[in-house]
Scaffold this motif. Structure first.
Motif, PDB file in Angstrom:
ATOM      1  N   SER A 239       8.047 -12.492  13.987  1.00 49.27           N
ATOM      2  CA  SER A 239       7.436 -11.229  13.671  1.00 49.27           C
ATOM      3  C   SER A 239       6.931 -11.191  12.200  1.00 49.27           C
ATOM      4  CB  SER A 239       8.870 -10.569  13.129  1.00 49.27           C
ATOM      5  OG  SER A 239       9.822 -10.866  12.325  1.00 49.27           O
ATOM      6  N   GLN A 262      -0.435 -10.314  16.708  1.00 50.79           N
ATOM      7  CA  GLN A 262       0.741  -9.742  15.676  1.00 50.79           C
ATOM      8  C   GLN A 262       0.317  -8.434  15.183  1.00 50.79           C
ATOM      9  OE1 GLN A 262       0.771  -9.676  12.244  1.00 50.79           O
ATOM     10  NE2 GLN A 262       2.975  -9.395  12.163  1.00 50.79           N
ATOM     11  N   SER A 266       2.455  -5.064  15.686  1.00 48.07           N
ATOM     12  CA  SER A 266       3.024  -4.325  14.630  1.00 48.07           C
ATOM     13  C   SER A 266       2.628  -2.820  14.399  1.00 48.07           C
ATOM     14  CB  SER A 266       2.449  -5.119  13.234  1.00 48.07           C
ATOM     15  OG  SER A 266       2.992  -6.578  13.224  1.00 48.07           O
ATOM     16  N   GLU A 269       4.963  -0.998  16.682  1.00 52.82           N
ATOM     17  CA  GLU A 269       6.312  -0.950  16.386  1.00 52.82           C
ATOM     18  C   GLU A 269       6.275  -0.100  15.004  1.00 52.82           C
ATOM     19  OE1 GLU A 269       7.861  -4.726  15.169  1.00 52.82           O
ATOM     20  OE2 GLU A 269       8.384  -5.215  17.268  1.00 52.82           O
TER      21      GLU A 269
END
Length: 649
Positions: A239, A262, A266, A269
């Protein structure tokens, strides 16, 4: 009165006199005259002093417009009095015209309606009518229902003899008409198989390393081009954006891509919206989040999201088999930026072997089932009894495996091995070279996430006749799939010598009662051919899955699928059938697919699933009959091709 006014009055009277002969009037001037009359009819050239005539009275019920007998040929299309009202259809219809309406269902559950062209529409004799469809839909389908399509071009003719019977040659022709019409309407000149073949060009190079033999070809641009040409990628990162594993290339080469992925994950999220997948060009990206790990699959092979997610789940379970879930959580809870490559050092061959099996096409992973070695029931019972008689106190599971196919299993009464755990074990033993390279005897601590993801078990592995097999065989790949192994699993880490003693006793007894020779004979015979089950069948290949036993059986790939490329094409076809049959919004019992290169069928019931493939020239009647015979054979030979229960203590 001018000529235009005279024409206008003649039109209102419902007729006009033919023009007088004149040298300035030619036949090619008639369309222009008609256009001027139409413009005058709209009132664009009518003077303000003249009033348009009143509208004709509306006809009463039962009356119809009739064309006057004295209407001239020039103005019959322009005069409102000469308009003939079309005759209404006597029966209700959902179409606004006589156009053939067809519906195409897709794998995601969506549907598209299109009109077939007149040139490509099937003959009128093949229409069954909407009444037949309503009659079929009004009946609740069951396992004995017909596979017959509800398409309006396929009518029902008589009773069906079985679940898949009753297809005539004329209906097969109608189905081909529909397929040809759809290709012509959508402008597709090539089949999906042709597009898939283009993506599978040089498929054997998919598993080659990026580094070339010539150092001059190892520039960053060429390496990146070769990386982008791969059909499938698997990426695992934390993460925090730390790379953990990637199938092709090193971290320096793809660090930019990992950073972009990534960042995208992110972003979603942060918006409280979990990213599951997206499409970029020909590639499909599927993202799965498992605690502190992000697993990403990038595929150009046409697999569905659910199928790619199952593959990512298997890679995640491979990581858990090395670390266990508590250890993985502990590492990232103390330090979120932990580099997980050091704790996983040495497991890259296992992850790569698993990823390559997915790229080649893994039947056990696709159908979440296991394959067993075909043996007589009495022979399998002798092997089961031998394991029970020689069992030691610390034994949890005992297995005899031949080339990735299960021969026998002994287990506690309240515990059963999960298919995903067995796939991890088979991948470790028969796909990766590390275990066998250590010799014919191994002691391996591992976590079986399906059994218990919080702790380790200890597995004793012994390959039988490894040295003799290697000396006699030149083909390492064939030797790998002919190996026999005894697996003994215990929860006690001090039970190595107990399990070793049990192994010696089991092998000695199997050789004494002739079971070892029976297993070796079954391995040498290989898988049966489809023609051995149904003589003269049109089937090239099939997969029969027993849903209660979570096991499957399939014939040999030979002779129709002799190499890895042909098998990848076959597995891609099975991927499409499985995705269509198990789509979220689809509740199919039978799915029939026609393409330029093959004819395939998926048959789903609560007790079994059948997927079969035949040549493009095979009729649906022959395909249905062969499918029926395969099901009858599988039910008759169930205790030979499947392990029913196993040995329980």
């Amino acid at each position: 009165m001018s000529n235009a006014t005279k024409s206008q009055s003649d039109l209102h009277d419902g007729h006009c006199d033919p023009p007088e002969p004149s040298a300035s009037v030619h036949t090619n001037d008639i369309p222009t005259i008609a256009l001027q009359e139409a413009q005058t009819e709209t009132g664009s050239h009518v003077s303000n002093e003249e009033k348009p005539p009143p509208l004709p009275p509306r006809p009463m019920r039962g009356q119809s417009y009739r064309q006057p007998n004295n209407v001239g040929p020039t103005t019959v299309l322009r005069s409102p009095h000469s308009t003939v009202r079309p005759r209404l259809q006597a029966t209700a219809t959902t179409a606004v015209s006589k156009t053939d309406i067809h519906t195409q269902s897709y794998q995601d559950g969506s549907r598209e309606t299109y009109a077939a062209s007149k040139q490509s529409s099937p003959p009128p004799t093949s229409w069954g009518g909407w009444s037949s469809i309503r009659r079929l839909k009004s009946q609740e389908p069951s396992d004995s229902a017909s596979i017959r399509s509800f398409a309006p071009t396929l009518g029902t003719r008589g009773d069906v003899e079985s679940l898949l019977g009753g297809f005539s040659a004329q209906e097969q022709t109608s189905g081909r008409y529909i397929f040809d019409a759809q290709l012509k309407e959508t402008g597709l000149q090539q089949d999906d198989a042709s597009e898939h073949d283009r993506l599978l060009e040089d498929f054997d190079q998919e598993f080659e390393e990026l580094d070339a033999a010539n150092p001059e070809d190892n520039t960053e641009e060429k390496l990146l081009a070769r990386w982008q040409a791969k059909r499938k990628h698997f990426l695992i990162l934390s993460s925090a954006g730390k790379p953990i594993y990637n199938r092709h290339g090193d971290d320096n080469l793809i660090s930019g891509y990992i950073g972009i992925i990534q960042t995208i994950i992110s972003f979603y999220e942060g918006a409280q919206d979990q990213l599951k997948g997206f499409t970029a060009g020909e590639a499909r990206f599927v993202v799965m989040s498992q605690g502190p790990l992000y697993l990403v699959a990038i595929s150009k092979l046409g697999e569905s999201d659910s199928q790619l997610r199952v593959q990512l789940e298997a890679l995640y379970m491979q990581i858990l088999s090395t670390l266990t879930l508590p250890n993985l959580t502990h590492l990232f809870s103390n330090r979120p930026s932990t580099d997980l490559r050091r704790p996983l050092q040495g497991t890259e061959p296992l992850l790569s072997a698993l990823a390559d099996s997915f790229t080649r096409g893994s039947v056990p992973t696709l159908f979440s089932a296991l394959e067993c070695l075909k043996l007589r029931k009495s022979h399998r019972e002798v092997i089961n009894n031998t394991l029970l008689q020689k069992r030691c106190e610390s034994l949890l599971y005992g297995l005899v495996v031949a080339g990735g196919r299960l021969v026998s299993v002994v287990r506690p009464r309240r515990h059963s091995l999960h298919p995903s755990d067995l796939r991890l074990i088979f991948n470790m033993l028969f796909e990766a070279e590390g275990v066998k390279a250590g010799g014919g005897e191994n002691w391996i601590p591992l976590c079986l996430p399906g059994f218990n993801k919080n702790g380790y078990l200890y597995m004793y592995v012994s390959f039988l006749g490894v040295e003799e097999e290697d000396d006699q065989r030149e083909d390492a790949q064939a030797s790998r799939h002919d190996e026999i192994a005894v697996l003994l699993i215990s929860a006690n880490k001090e039970s190595f010598y107990d399990l070793r003693t049990m192994r010696d006793a089991v092998v000695e007894e199997l050789e004494k009662n002739g079971s070892m020779a029976i297993i070796q004979t079954a391995i040498r015979n290989g898988r049966f051919a489809a023609t051995d089950i149904v003589p003269g069948t049109v089937l090239h290949h099939f997969i029969y899955k027993s849903r209660p036993n979570v096991q499957f059986v399939m014939p040999s790939y030979e002779p129709h699928f002799p190499n890895s490329l042909a098998r990848r094409r076959l597995l891609s076809l099975y991927h499409g059938l499985q995705a269509s049959a198990h789509a979220k919004n689809a509740h199919l019992k039978v799915h029939h697919c026609i393409s330029r290169s093959s004819v395939s069928l998926a048959w789903i019931t609560p007790s079994f699933e059948l997927y079969c493939v035949a040549g493009s020239s095979a009729s649906r009647n022959a395909l249905a009959q062969s499918a029926n015979k395969v099901v009858q054979w599988a039910r008759r030979e169930e205790e030979r091709i499947f392990i029913i229960g196993g040995a329980i203590f």
